[in-house]
Design a protein around this motif. Sequence first.
Motif, PDB file in Angstrom:
ATOM      1  N   UNK A 155     -23.804 106.350 -36.259  1.00 24.53           N
ATOM      2  CA  UNK A 155     -24.628 106.344 -37.467  1.00 24.53           C
ATOM      3  C   UNK A 155     -25.011 104.941 -37.901  1.00 24.53           C
ATOM      4  N   UNK A 156     -24.262 103.928 -37.448  1.00 20.70           N
ATOM      5  CA  UNK A 156     -24.553 102.552 -37.851  1.00 20.70           C
ATOM      6  C   UNK A 156     -25.265 101.759 -36.768  1.00 20.70           C
ATOM      7  N   UNK A 157     -25.737 102.422 -35.717  1.00 20.52           N
ATOM      8  CA  UNK A 157     -26.484 101.718 -34.675  1.00 20.52           C
ATOM      9  C   UNK A 157     -27.803 101.204 -35.244  1.00 20.52           C
ATOM     10  N   UNK A 158     -28.323 100.079 -34.740  1.00 24.25           N
ATOM     11  CA  UNK A 158     -29.569  99.539 -35.288  1.00 24.25           C
ATOM     12  C   UNK A 158     -30.762 100.468 -35.130  1.00 24.25           C
ATOM     13  N   UNK A 159     -30.666 101.397 -34.189  1.00 26.80           N
ATOM     14  CA  UNK A 159     -31.750 102.336 -33.925  1.00 26.80           C
ATOM     15  C   UNK A 159     -31.461 103.737 -34.472  1.00 26.80           C
ATOM     16  N   UNK A 160     -30.378 103.904 -35.207  1.00 20.16           N
ATOM     17  CA  UNK A 160     -29.941 105.256 -35.580  1.00 20.16           C
ATOM     18  C   UNK A 160     -30.963 105.982 -36.452  1.00 20.16           C
ATOM     19  N   UNK A 212     -18.462  97.121 -26.783  1.00 24.09           N
ATOM     20  CA  UNK A 212     -19.199  96.751 -27.977  1.00 24.09           C
ATOM     21  C   UNK A 212     -20.562  97.400 -28.086  1.00 24.09           C
ATOM     22  N   UNK A 213     -20.670  98.636 -27.608  1.00 26.20           N
ATOM     23  CA  UNK A 213     -21.944  99.346 -27.633  1.00 26.20           C
ATOM     24  C   UNK A 213     -21.843 100.578 -28.534  1.00 26.20           C
ATOM     25  N   UNK A 237     -13.456 109.540 -23.650  1.00 28.36           N
ATOM     26  CA  UNK A 237     -13.594 108.439 -22.701  1.00 28.36           C
ATOM     27  C   UNK A 237     -14.874 107.653 -22.940  1.00 28.36           C
ATOM     28  N   UNK A 238     -15.964 108.359 -23.227  1.00 21.05           N
ATOM     29  CA  UNK A 238     -17.222 107.683 -23.542  1.00 21.05           C
ATOM     30  C   UNK A 238     -17.027 106.763 -24.746  1.00 21.05           C
ATOM     31  N   UNK A 239     -16.389 107.282 -25.785  1.00 18.20           N
ATOM     32  CA  UNK A 239     -16.138 106.469 -26.969  1.00 18.20           C
ATOM     33  C   UNK A 239     -15.312 105.232 -26.627  1.00 18.20           C
ATOM     34  N   UNK A 240     -14.288 105.400 -25.820  1.00 12.98           N
ATOM     35  CA  UNK A 240     -13.428 104.268 -25.456  1.00 12.98           C
ATOM     36  C   UNK A 240     -14.214 103.206 -24.690  1.00 12.98           C
ATOM     37  N   UNK A 241     -15.055 103.635 -23.756  1.00 13.72           N
ATOM     38  CA  UNK A 241     -15.866 102.681 -22.989  1.00 13.72           C
ATOM     39  C   UNK A 241     -16.846 101.952 -23.907  1.00 13.72           C
ATOM     40  N   UNK A 242     -17.496 102.695 -24.804  1.00 12.05           N
ATOM     41  CA  UNK A 242     -18.433 102.075 -25.748  1.00 12.05           C
ATOM     42  C   UNK A 242     -17.740 101.042 -26.633  1.00 12.05           C
ATOM     43  N   UNK A 243     -16.596 101.393 -27.157  1.00 13.20           N
ATOM     44  CA  UNK A 243     -15.886 100.478 -28.055  1.00 13.20           C
ATOM     45  C   UNK A 243     -15.409  99.242 -27.295  1.00 13.20           C
ATOM     46  N   UNK A 244     -14.938  99.442 -26.082  1.00 13.42           N
ATOM     47  CA  UNK A 244     -14.509  98.298 -25.266  1.00 13.42           C
ATOM     48  C   UNK A 244     -15.663  97.341 -24.997  1.00 13.42           C
TER      49      UNK A 244
END
Length: 270
Positions: free
Chosen positions: A227-232, A120-121, A111-118
């Motif tokens: 892994x591709x976040x600007x702060x990763x 754009x985070x 669910x966390x992944x789905x919310x993030x993808x929706x």
Amino acid sequence: MANLLIHSMSEFSDIILEALRLADARTVAEVGAEYGGMSARLADHAAARGGHLTSIDPSPKTEFLSWVADRPHVRHVAQPSLEALGGLSGIDAWVIDGDHNWYTVYHELKQVEAVNRRDGKPMLAFLHDVAWPCGRRDFYYAPQRIPAEFRHAYDYQGGVFPGSSQPVAGRGFRGMGQFAVATHEGGPRNGVMTAVEDFLAEAKAEGRDYAFAEVPAVFGLGVVFSADAPWSEQVAALLLPYHRNRLIASLEQNRLANYLTVLEWQDRAA
């Protein structure tokens, strides 16, 4: 004697708060309210950045509710996590310390992944209890909420010991009626770490790239992040010295032995 039995996710607050700072996380959601512990630190972090904290817990302590009432930047959602998470939006980071079993944690991550993808985070999620005793064994605060096909046989009275699969009646680490433990350790769909691993394996197979770090202390802290976040890279550099550190893991084994010894003293005194 209670001070000897450290157990709170707040023991990791320095690591978590620094990761939140590096990721510029202003809006945070937590699963499992802990008034006076991690909740207070997360609330202070959010307030200092003009953000807010959403705390999900269907049955928090009275002290927590009084604390929330005085903090307009903290919102309490009185629902189980799997009913509440999908309704959130704009969350920069997630702190998960709720029901410690495969079904709940796996679906929390989904669910966390789905919310993030929706929204754009990128993902930044901290999960407690990825090590013993919950890493490979389900614990249930509310067994009735777990579908029967995902729920292991469980025991409210038995306690657990490292290296022993079967619970022992009236001894060891146990819930004293507050939570139940699965009657066996290990195997498929059993435990918090297993849930994390299954989520990560599925994401990788579908082409989504997440990094994972584990701090092997105080029942284990797991961190899942994009892994591709600007702060990763900054967050990875912060976590790398702690990741599965052998010295920290040895100290945790010693802590658990002492912890269980204190429980034995308390059982004898009672």
